[in-house]
Write an enzyme that holds these catalytic residues in place. Structure first.
Site, short mmCIF file in Angstrom:
data_model
loop_
_atom_site.label_atom_id
_atom_site.label_comp_id
_atom_site.label_asym_id
_atom_site.label_seq_id
_atom_site.Cartn_x
_atom_site.Cartn_y
_atom_site.Cartn_z
N ASN A 36 0.99 -1.19 -0.21
CA ASN A 36 -0.05 -0.12 0.29
C ASN A 36 0.68 0.69 -0.49
O ASN A 36 0.84 2.08 -0.14
CB ASN A 36 -0.76 -0.78 1.19
CG ASN A 36 -0.43 0.06 2.40
OD1 ASN A 36 0.77 0.41 2.22
ND2 ASN A 36 -0.64 -0.63 3.70
N GLY A 40 6.19 1.54 2.60
CA GLY A 40 7.18 1.77 1.95
C GLY A 40 7.95 2.96 0.62
O GLY A 40 7.04 3.49 0.50
N PHE A 76 5.61 -9.84 3.85
CA PHE A 76 6.71 -8.73 5.19
C PHE A 76 5.42 -7.65 5.18
O PHE A 76 6.19 -6.49 6.18
CB PHE A 76 7.91 -8.49 4.61
CG PHE A 76 8.83 -9.24 3.54
CD1 PHE A 76 9.41 -9.45 4.57
CD2 PHE A 76 8.25 -9.48 2.20
CE1 PHE A 76 10.24 -10.57 4.17
CE2 PHE A 76 9.36 -10.90 2.14
CZ PHE A 76 10.18 -10.82 3.23
N THR A 120 9.48 -12.30 14.85
CA THR A 120 10.41 -11.20 15.18
C THR A 120 11.12 -12.19 16.72
O THR A 120 10.49 -12.84 16.97
CB THR A 120 9.85 -10.29 15.95
OG1 THR A 120 10.32 -9.66 15.97
CG2 THR A 120 8.88 -10.25 16.79
N TYR A 144 3.52 -5.72 19.55
CA TYR A 144 4.49 -5.07 18.44
C TYR A 144 4.53 -6.97 18.21
O TYR A 144 4.47 -7.45 16.87
CB TYR A 144 5.79 -4.57 17.97
CG TYR A 144 6.16 -5.53 16.75
CD1 TYR A 144 6.27 -5.21 15.48
CD2 TYR A 144 7.39 -6.08 17.68
CE1 TYR A 144 6.86 -6.48 14.45
CE2 TYR A 144 8.65 -6.32 16.60
CZ TYR A 144 8.47 -6.26 14.92
OH TYR A 144 8.89 -7.12 14.49
N ASN A 173 18.42 -8.29 14.02
CA ASN A 173 18.27 -7.08 13.84
C ASN A 173 18.93 -7.51 12.97
O ASN A 173 20.38 -7.59 12.06
CB ASN A 173 19.13 -6.73 14.86
CG ASN A 173 18.43 -6.06 16.35
OD1 ASN A 173 17.79 -7.10 16.62
ND2 ASN A 173 18.39 -5.24 16.28
N LEU A 193 19.87 0.66 15.19
CA LEU A 193 20.59 1.25 15.20
C LEU A 193 21.35 1.59 14.49
O LEU A 193 22.48 2.87 14.57
CB LEU A 193 21.39 0.43 16.42
CG LEU A 193 22.19 1.05 16.67
CD1 LEU A 193 22.38 2.07 17.90
CD2 LEU A 193 23.39 -0.18 17.97
#
Length: 328
Positions: A36, A40, A76, A120, A144, A173, A193
């Site tokens: 959408n 992105g 994703f 994750t 999350y 990460n 980071l």
């Protein structure tokens, strides 16, 4: 995986999705991106076909599946900012859980039986072991992480009830950029980071902030496991072959198995850039685990996967080349 496949990448205009889309195309498969473009980048859509749409809108999904045939789906399209998930839980459950359910229903209706999901390390919560294996307790600390765990549980149920084959990858990460710098990491706002370290050196007046220096780690800062974006994508491509041989729902850690503190990453970045990097300490943030390091030996063994980027400096170098001259 010699046969040419038709693969759908949801969220293919994002950081990981765009690298995945490129790798699929370069491996000789057909690729369609569904995105959408809320987070992105249209500039990242250099490979395959693009269909604009939203997973929260079942009509968009129905149109996508009725006009295309897919062998497998990579997903994703997740909202990923931990602190934002605490402030906006509805948006996170709506996008990450409801959106995924809509996608899975589209797949069911149109007979698509293979699904690769980006989960994750946040599903583990506070680690109770130094190196985390897949059987570590699942106790996420924030909305999350909870949305990702809910999808993992849904996929277990779909495997039993509907025969859906799936692989969930619990990322540690993700970092770095494509070595040729055509695509890279570009979030707004940037919360990761390595990009924040590099941007503090590139952009005038941007000061690096480090959250917390009183964690129970060797130097008081959080320890994380960094995996290069191309190594991450390589595992996803290998998941298709794995599902051809292994039915059901499967979960794998993806990391390098090495822990680096924030100060370690700053030091390595200063070596790459060639100068000292200044920073300010801020109070630690709620929901940040002191240490997250992966045991990825199951992915090595079952997927025949080995990370190629094992040195932190090498990962940072690819990111630095991108951030010096980003294409978007």
């Amino acid at each position: 995986m010699g046969n040419k496949l038709s693969l759908l990448v949801c969220g293919g205009a994002g950081y990981i999705g765009s690298h995945m889309t490129r790798m699929i195309a370069e491996a000789g498969h057909e690729v369609t991106v569904f995105d959408n473009l809320s987070t992105g980048h249209a500039e990242a859509l250099k490979w395959g076909k693009f269909v604009k749409g939203d997973l929260r809108n079942p009509a968009d999904i129905e149109k996508l599946f009725s006009e295309n045939c897919f062998d497998a789906v990579f997903h994703f399209s997740g909202l990923i900012v931990v602190s934002e998930s605490v402030q906006k839980p509805f948006e996170y459950y709506d996008n990450n859980v409801t959106g995924t359910l809509n996608l899975l229903q589209g797949m069911r209706k149109h007979g698509v039986g293979k699904f690769v999901f980006s989960s994750t390390a946040a599903v583990y919560g506070d680690p109770v072991m130094d190196i985390i294996t897949e059987d570590h307790p699942l106790k996420p600390l924030n909305p999350y992480g909870r949305t990702k765990l809910q999808v993992e549980e849904i996929l277990q149920d779909y495997a039993v009830a509907y025969g859906l084959d799936s692989v969930c990858f619990r990322y540690f990460n993700a970092a770095g950029a494509h070595p040729d710098s055509l695509i890279g990491e570009a979030h707004s706002p940037e919360t990761h980071l390595i990009p924040n370290i590099l941007l503090s050196c590139i952009e005038e007046g941007r000061k690096l902030k480090i959250f917390g220096n009183n964690y129970p780690t060797p130097d008081g800062t959080c320890v994380r496991d960094y995996i290069h974006i191309l190594d991450l994508c390589d595992a996803h491509l290998k998941a298709i072959s794995f599902m051809n041989q292994n039915k059901g729902a499967h979960s794998f850690n993806l990391g390098n198995g090495k822990g680096f503190s924030i100060l370690d990453v700053i030091k390595a970045s200063s070596e790459v850039i060639g100068r000292e990097i200044g920073f300010d300490y801020e109070p630690s943030r709620a929901g940040d685990s002191p240490r997250l390091v992966a045991d990825s030996s199951m992915a090595y063994a079952k997927l025949n996967w080995t990370p190629k980027y094992t040195e932190l400096r090498e990962i940072i170098e690819t990111a630095y080349r991108w951030h010096k001259n980003p294409a978007f």
